[in-house]
Design a protein around this motif. Structure first.
Motif, PDB file in Angstrom:
ATOM      1  N   ASP A 208      70.086  -9.023  11.640  1.00  0.00           N
ATOM      2  CA  ASP A 208      70.765  -7.950  10.892  1.00  0.00           C
ATOM      3  C   ASP A 208      72.106  -7.555  11.488  1.00  0.00           C
ATOM      4  OD1 ASP A 208      68.443  -7.846   9.273  1.00  0.00           O
ATOM      5  OD2 ASP A 208      67.505  -6.436  10.675  1.00  0.00           O
ATOM      6  N   SER A 209      72.664  -8.378  12.369  1.00  0.00           N
ATOM      7  CA  SER A 209      73.978  -8.063  12.926  1.00  0.00           C
ATOM      8  C   SER A 209      75.018  -8.996  12.320  1.00  0.00           C
ATOM      9  CB  SER A 209      73.977  -8.211  14.446  1.00  0.00           C
ATOM     10  OG  SER A 209      73.982  -9.583  14.812  1.00  0.00           O
ATOM     11  N   ASP A 210      76.300  -8.646  12.470  1.00  0.00           N
ATOM     12  CA  ASP A 210      77.382  -9.480  11.964  1.00  0.00           C
ATOM     13  C   ASP A 210      77.449 -10.817  12.682  1.00  0.00           C
ATOM     14  OD1 ASP A 210      78.080  -7.447  10.229  1.00  0.00           O
ATOM     15  OD2 ASP A 210      79.668  -6.641  11.519  1.00  0.00           O
ATOM     16  N   ARG A 211      76.898 -10.878  13.885  1.00  0.00           N
ATOM     17  CA  ARG A 211      76.968 -12.105  14.683  1.00  0.00           C
ATOM     18  C   ARG A 211      75.768 -13.019  14.485  1.00  0.00           C
ATOM     19  NH1 ARG A 211      79.397 -10.327  20.601  1.00  0.00           N
ATOM     20  NH2 ARG A 211      81.299  -9.341  19.833  1.00  0.00           N
ATOM     21  N   TYR A 212      74.781 -12.580  13.747  1.00  0.00           N
ATOM     22  CA  TYR A 212      73.573 -13.384  13.584  1.00  0.00           C
ATOM     23  C   TYR A 212      73.898 -14.712  12.909  1.00  0.00           C
ATOM     24  CZ  TYR A 212      68.889 -14.876  12.269  1.00  0.00           C
ATOM     25  OH  TYR A 212      67.737 -15.587  12.118  1.00  0.00           O
TER      26      TYR A 212
ATOM     27  N   TYR B  37      64.595  -4.485  18.393  1.00  0.00           N
ATOM     28  CA  TYR B  37      64.820  -5.935  18.457  1.00  0.00           C
ATOM     29  C   TYR B  37      63.818  -6.596  19.400  1.00  0.00           C
ATOM     30  CZ  TYR B  37      66.924 -10.452  19.343  1.00  0.00           C
ATOM     31  OH  TYR B  37      67.118 -11.805  19.483  1.00  0.00           O
TER      32      TYR B  37
END
Length: 249
Positions: free
Chosen positions: A222-226, A60
């Protein structure tokens, strides 16, 4: 204020960034660390020092460094955990950050060592320091300490904002940008308000942006929180800070 966004999303731009950076092994006293240096594509306008989140230095931060290099900045992502120490489990991440939260002197020393390594490798001066989550808290720790020379700005993205007892900000602190999610369940808005009051009282040049509906860690690709909207707006705000404090010569 809503700023114009790029034609491509930041996530797409990060995925197409040219990988011209390289890993940098360095030592602080008897300890080994591994940072990442991405030199500017052209004559550098300055350096951005990147401080990682509680995962440690990962792809990242490397992607963000490459994005900054393409914008004309030398970028160095430092390592606060030590070579090969990249925790995966949540409890391990908490343990690593706790070590540094409980030893602020070491936190500052390792941050300054990373900055010194970047400059020793040829990174241009002056510098802006930015960080994510845990790294954002480290950014503010450095800002309060006033220990780094030739730093022209600070930026924290969904980072810890609380000020330890006995610390404060000097009136000559370089400009600070705070990018915060309105739906951040980890860093409450009360911390944002308290920081604003402290910076006002100290006379520091600062900007706080709060993005509606954005959770904690809203910039992490690419995260659920993006959240794309908050990521792009906060990145635009950061580029505006860089344009202001690291202008083209």
């Amino acid at each position: 204020m809503i700023r114009p966004l790029t034609l491509l999303t930041l996530a797409a731009l990060a995925g197409t960034a040219q990988a011209d950076g390289r890993e940098i092994d360095y030592r602080v006293d008897d300890e080994a660390f591994t940072g990442y240096f991405a030199p500017a594509d052209d004559e550098p306008r300055g350096t951005v020092l990147i401080i990682h989140d509680w995962d440690g230095l990962t792809d990242y931060e490397r992607r963000r460094a490459e994005m900054l290099a393409e914008r004309g900045y030398d970028a160095f992502a430092l390592d606060l955990y030590g070579q090969g120490n990249r925790p995966v489990e949540t409890e391990a991440k908490k343990a690593e950050t706790a070590k540094l939260y409980q030893d602020r002197e070491r936190m500052r020393a390792l941050t300054l060592a990373g900055l010194a390594e970047a400059r020793a490798r040829g990174a241009a001066m002056p510098t802006v320091v930015m960080g994510y989550c845990f790294g954002g808290a480290v950014v503010l720790e450095l800002a309060r300490s006033a220990a780094a020379e030739d730093v022209h700005g600070y930026a924290t993205f969904h980072g810890g904002l609380a000020t330890p007892e006995g610390q404060g900000y000097a009136d000559d602190t370089a400009p600070i940008l705070v990018a915060h999610g309105g739906a951040d369940a980890s860093i409450p808005l009360e911390d944002v308000t308290a920081l604003s009051r402290q910076l006002e009282d100290a006379g520091v040049d600062y900007e706080i942006e709060i993005y509606s509906g954005a959770p904690h860690a809203f910039t992490v690709f690419d995260s659920d929180r993006y959240q794309q909207r908050a990521d792009e707006r906060s990145w635009s705000a950061f580029l505006s800070l860089l344009d202001e404090v690291l202008p083209r010569q």
